[in-house]
Enzyme design. Sequence first.
Site, PDB file in Angstrom:
ATOM      1  N   THR A 229      71.918  40.196  58.998  1.00  0.00           N
ATOM      2  CA  THR A 229      71.279  39.765  57.754  1.00  0.00           C
ATOM      3  C   THR A 229      70.781  38.338  57.930  1.00  0.00           C
ATOM      4  O   THR A 229      71.497  37.477  58.441  1.00  0.00           O
ATOM      5  CB  THR A 229      72.251  39.838  56.563  1.00  0.00           C
ATOM      6  OG1 THR A 229      72.571  41.208  56.308  1.00  0.00           O
ATOM      7  CG2 THR A 229      71.629  39.242  55.311  1.00  0.00           C
TER       8      THR A 229
ATOM      9  N   PHE B  63      69.879  34.958  56.315  1.00  0.00           N
ATOM     10  CA  PHE B  63      70.148  34.135  55.132  1.00  0.00           C
ATOM     11  C   PHE B  63      69.249  32.906  55.150  1.00  0.00           C
ATOM     12  O   PHE B  63      69.000  32.320  56.212  1.00  0.00           O
ATOM     13  CB  PHE B  63      71.608  33.683  55.102  1.00  0.00           C
ATOM     14  CG  PHE B  63      72.585  34.775  54.764  1.00  0.00           C
ATOM     15  CD1 PHE B  63      72.993  34.987  53.454  1.00  0.00           C
ATOM     16  CD2 PHE B  63      73.099  35.595  55.754  1.00  0.00           C
ATOM     17  CE1 PHE B  63      73.898  35.991  53.138  1.00  0.00           C
ATOM     18  CE2 PHE B  63      74.008  36.607  55.457  1.00  0.00           C
ATOM     19  CZ  PHE B  63      74.410  36.807  54.141  1.00  0.00           C
TER      20      PHE B  63
END
Length: 380
Positions: free
Chosen positions: A281, A283
Amino acid sequence: MDLNELRNQIDNIDDELVKLFCRRMEVAGEIADYKKEHNMPVFVPGREREKLLDVAEKAGPDMANYTRVLYSMLFELSRSHQSKMNHKDTDLYRQIVRAIDTTPKLFPQAPTVACQGVEGAYAQIACEKMFKAPFIMYFKNFESIFSAIENGLCQYGILPLENSTAGSVKKVYDLMIRHNFSIVRTFRLKIDHNLLANHGTKLSDIREIYSHEQAISQCAEFLGTLPNVKVIAVENTAVAAKMVAASGRSDVAALSSRNCAELYNLEILASSIQDKGNNRTRFICISKNLEIYPGADRTSIMMVLPHRPGSLYRVLARLYALGINVTKLESRPIPDRDFEFMFYFDLETSIYSDEFVQLMCELDDLSEEFKYLGSYSEVV
């Protein structure tokens, strides 16, 4: 006629094309000088349409489409050349230069940072990878992160933007349209989902599983092996783990991080259950003020483009002409505006490059509206 003879013909034609192209760009430069002297715009849509119709007609039916594509690119190259010749600093570029000069050389070590969820959230893990000793404040939803930054409650905020398996976090992109902020750094965190339950629970006992919707999507294959289990989306993976621990029940579980197992005294019933091993992921770290730290080689912008054919092509063609790589392109509908979209771009270019400078001075010409979101480096 053999292949070598045909290639020689191509080489001779290319020699002429290069000469003609350079001559065309010289004349385009002379036109730029004239337009500057007479305060005329670089881009004249009517003239371009007439020219495209003319060259397509001259090329004939078989070559008309190819000719339109070729000349569309030529027009973008000409405009880029004209803009470069008539380069002038814009307010945005001056803001960027000030930010480069005034931003500290060292990335902050112990700031106050806003994260969504509760202790053990993946955002917290990403935060602790970016900062040496952050003071973390937790908020219930993504919008609260933006508000905390805008109101000065926290210096920075951490938000998930996209996942390699589940794709973009649409809610964050929609909020980015409405809020003012700057991206100062990004981080790609490896995501490892585990099935957590209270001690003594067996996999066959589970009737409900809680987690964030993205985590649920990333573990679809594993969840498909549990047909009698109800999957319930909650606001955060760490919240899911905390709920399971607080419930004391032996028929519920959470998809969450390994950190949460220890943090909330839960047992790991199944580990690394995401569909793909390389599950990451991305960020973003946002701030209220524009900060550009040394080594920034990525830039994010948002654009509103005219709702007509070729608008996006013009932007992509200009980026191609400048040699700027697009690493992310996302479109989101603009609230209260029918069939109009905001386009989000991640661009790979050093802030010290001539191409970056030229692009920042051309954004006004490329879009109806644009929003510069910042320049930064990405930690992997």
